[in-house]
Design an enzyme around this catalytic site. Structure first.
Site, PDB file in Angstrom:
ATOM      1  CD  GLU A   1      -1.691  -2.374   1.513  1.00 54.54           C
ATOM      2  OE1 GLU A   1      -0.502  -2.592   1.820  1.00 54.54           O
ATOM      3  OE2 GLU A   1      -2.567  -3.258   1.474  1.00 54.54           O
TER       4      GLU A   1
ATOM      5  CG  HIS B   1     -11.442  -4.950   7.078  1.00 58.33           C
ATOM      6  ND1 HIS B   1     -10.403  -5.316   7.880  1.00 58.33           N
ATOM      7  CD2 HIS B   1     -11.156  -5.459   5.854  1.00 58.33           C
ATOM      8  CE1 HIS B   1      -9.526  -6.027   7.179  1.00 58.33           C
ATOM      9  NE2 HIS B   1      -9.950  -6.125   5.943  1.00 58.33           N
TER      10      HIS B   1
END
Lengths: 349, 323
Positions: free
Chosen positions: A64, A131
């Site tokens: 990422e 999440h």
């Protein structure tokens, strides 16, 4: 003769904006985990790799931080990358690149470079502690980054096109529950300029500012409250940075009461920023009532029995608004079916 | 010590190399003095002792090749053709600086010379350089990116993520690690296990070479070869580990030898074998003097330019946040 309304989903609006811009401008590329799968990223990039090829639509390694830096480098070289990070939680891995390079490059290099980068990312809810977070306030704190969180298919398409064409880094925030929303979307290319809030519903008793999916819940709450004689003004900021405080202040000048509902925690959140801005503008002029509603101040739990106390919804918003308008001892009784938004702005599938 | 025959070192331009080495050295000596005298504020990280790497590499590059550097980027900036007077003005905090006074020594930039803005957080520039190479590949441009960083950067996650991707996509990028063995005062042996830096790049399938002794000719040859290889064969990235040594402290103009710092004995062989002097000896005294005179005049002129330039106005604070 009336034109037939063209109704598409939020998901399709994103896909269409992307495809249309990619046809118009060969500099636009899409990268991120799963963007070239059959279904694309949750449907939003479906079919793009077939039309534009794997050099323009490509999957990435699980890096990422590195990949975000790579998108920035590609933007510096003249490309217009759309980089997807499916959960905003994962942007924690990209902070250095986004905050220390993307946001600052133009300024610290004296205006000779630009970073035309779009970061697409989803917030909330229902996927547990790592999440489900809404971290937009972190980025709203930093000069040099734009943030937009459209809540309707129309705005999703227009904001994404604006984001792609913008020569600055833009974080485009989506919400899981918005994907199924359907609404009228023109087939042609159009932009929704940043920095302009939308008054989705007019009313004189209380101002509800709903961020991202919370705007949908605010509209539901407004329907509930109408049955009890409370008229809400519902404002959608759409753009979080730059933020249209003028529209919000004008409304609260009228109602004297503000509730900001965020798909995030309230501590030092965008809801705190809006509250502070309104208090600064109106605080000495009239007696204000301000409240913020957001996630419970704990990490997001997994069990549905706990989730319902964690995430705000229309009923909670309506209860808080009722109290703020009628007094702390007032109690709202729910009348009839509270589930639908029936003001014609959006239709739930 | 390699024996030098200036004619046989292919197209290595000795006079040009000496001018670049002398310029980088003298500019940083002058700027170091300016810091000591309070004319230039910190932070300033001097390239003194490491110039040969930038000089050798840039001699092998085309003007349109792109370089990414770090906060220790003065020698790279000058070697790639960055404006000397704009660099001085930038360090003096003037509005005529290469970043309008907003970047300072750590954020030099000169887009026209192919010098992308330099970044100060160790390792951050590596993904940006890699992404720029992706952009060159996509736009089918016949140029390379050369990315300079230090040994410390090879410990950052971003280094590994970038090399992984560059190798995967066969990007047109030359990674140059200026290994001076130190991160401030922490020796590499206290930060990395055995195995060496080149081995890290090799683990991604990237061809590597180690160049010793601050040899600017060897760096030139290696970069020239890598560039041709990348552009003609689409070979993907190349990694060069160049051993070098920093003569002054990490940050600032003074030395850092002694208790709590580095051992002076370490720097002595590097000073004795100063690459600038070695290359200079390949020229006649007359040519050398000409070059030195020219460089000294440029530096004096750049200093005057910086001193006479205006400072930014308060209104300048607010400009260039967004494009």
């Amino acid at each position: 003769m009336t034109m037939k309304k063209r109704i598409i989903s939020y998901t399709e609006a994103i896909r269409e904006a992307t495809a249309q811009e990619m046809r118009r401008d060969s500099a636009v590329v899409v990268l991120g985990q799963g963007v070239d799968y059959d279904r694309g990223l949750l449907g939003t990039t479906k079919g793009l790799v077939n039309e534009f090829g794997p050099q323009r639509v490509f999957d990435t390694p699980l890096s990422e931080d590195g990949m975000t830096g790579i998108s920035i480098g590609a933007a510096l070289s003249g490309l217009r990358p759309i980089h997807t990070h499916v959960r905003m939680d994962f942007l924690t891995l990209t902070m250095n690149q986004l905050v220390n390079i993307a946001a600052k490059a133009r300024y610290m290099f004296g205006g000779v470079v630009r970073v035309p980068l779009v970061i697409r990312t989803l917030i909330g809810d229902g996927w547990g502690a790592q999440h489900s977070q809404g971290l937009h306030s972190w980025f709203a704190h930093i000069p040099g980054i734009k943030i937009v969180a459209p809540s309707t298919p129309h705005d999703a398409k227009g904001c994404l096109i604006q984001a792609i064409r913008d020569n600055n880094p833009v974080i485009f925030i989506e919400h899981f529950k918005l994907y199924e929303q359907k609404g009228e979307v023109a087939e042609k290319l159009y932009v929704v300029p940043f920095g302009k809030a939308v008054v989705r519903r007019r009313g004189g008793d209380v101002t509800l500012v709903g961020i991202s999916y919370m705007n949908v819940e605010c509209l539901r709450a407004a329907e509930i409250l109408k049955k009890s004689g409370v008229n809400c003004e519902v404002i959608d900021p759409v753009s979080l940075a730059p933020l249209d405080m003028g529209t919000i202040v004008r409304s609260v000048r009228k109602t004297g009461k503000l509730i900001v509902v965020d798909a995030a925690w309230t501590s030092c959140g965008v809801s705190a920023e809006i509250s502070a801005g309104v208090a600064e503008a109106l605080g000495t002029k009239k007696h204000l009532k301000i409240e913020r509603i957001g996630f419970a101040t704990v990490p997001s739990p997994n069990a549905p029995a706990l989730e319902k106390h964690f995430y705000p919804g229309a009923e909670k918003i309506a209860r808080v608004a009722f109290k703020i308008v009628r007094g702390t001892s007032a109690k709202l009784t729910f009348v009839g079916n509270q589930g639908d938004v029936s003001n014609g702005m959006t239709e739930k599938v | 010590m390699t024996s030098i025959n200036t004619k046989s070192a292919s197209s290595f331009d000795v006079a040009r190399a000496y001018e670049m080495l002398y310029l980088a050295r003298r500019a940083d000596e002058e700027l170091g003095d300016a810091v000591k005298q309070g004319r230039v504020p910190l932070p300033v990280h001097l390239s003194i002792g490491q110039e040969a790497i930038s000089v050798g590499a840039c001699l092998a590059l085309d003007k349109k090749d792109i370089v990414f550097g770090t906060y220790r980027g003065h020698a790279l900036y000058l070697s790639k053709g960055g404006s000397l007077k704009k660099m001085f003005a930038e360090l003096y905090g003037k509005v005529t600086g290469c970043a309008k006074g907003k970047g300072g020594s750590m954020h030099l930039v000169d887009i026209g010379a192919g010098i992308m803005g330099m970044s100060a957080i160790v390792g951050t520039g590596i993904p940006n350089a890699t992404g720029y190479a992706l952009g060159l590949q996509y736009q089918k441009k016949m140029n390379v990116v050369v990315n300079f960083f230090g040994d410390g950067a090879t410990e950052e996650g971003a280094f590994h993520e970038s090399l992984n991707f560059a190798a995967l996509k066969k990007l047109p990028i030359i990674y140059i690690c200026e290994n001076n063995e130190y991160a401030i005062s922490t020796h590499r042996s206290r930060r990395q296990p055995d195995g060496g830096i080149a081995a890290r790049a090799k683990s991604y399938g990237i061809p590597t070479e180690i160049i010793r002794n601050n040899d600017s000719i060897a760096v030139y040859e290696a970069v020239k070869k890598a560039r041709e290889f990348i552009l003609s064969k689409n070979s993907g990235p190349v990694f060069l580990e160049c051993l070098t040594y920093r003569w002054r402290q990490h940050l600032g103009p003074h030395e850092d030898f002694g208790p709590g710092g580095r051992d002076r004995k370490e720097v002595e062989p590097w000073i004795r074998n100063d690459e600038m002097i070695r290359i200079g000896k390949m020229l006649t005294e007359k040519v050398r003097n000409n070059i030195e005179g020219r460089v000294e005049r440029s530096i004096r002129s750049a200093t005057m330019y910086a001193e006479k330039s205006p400072t930014p106005q308060q209104s300048d604070l607010w400009t260039d946040v967004f494009a």
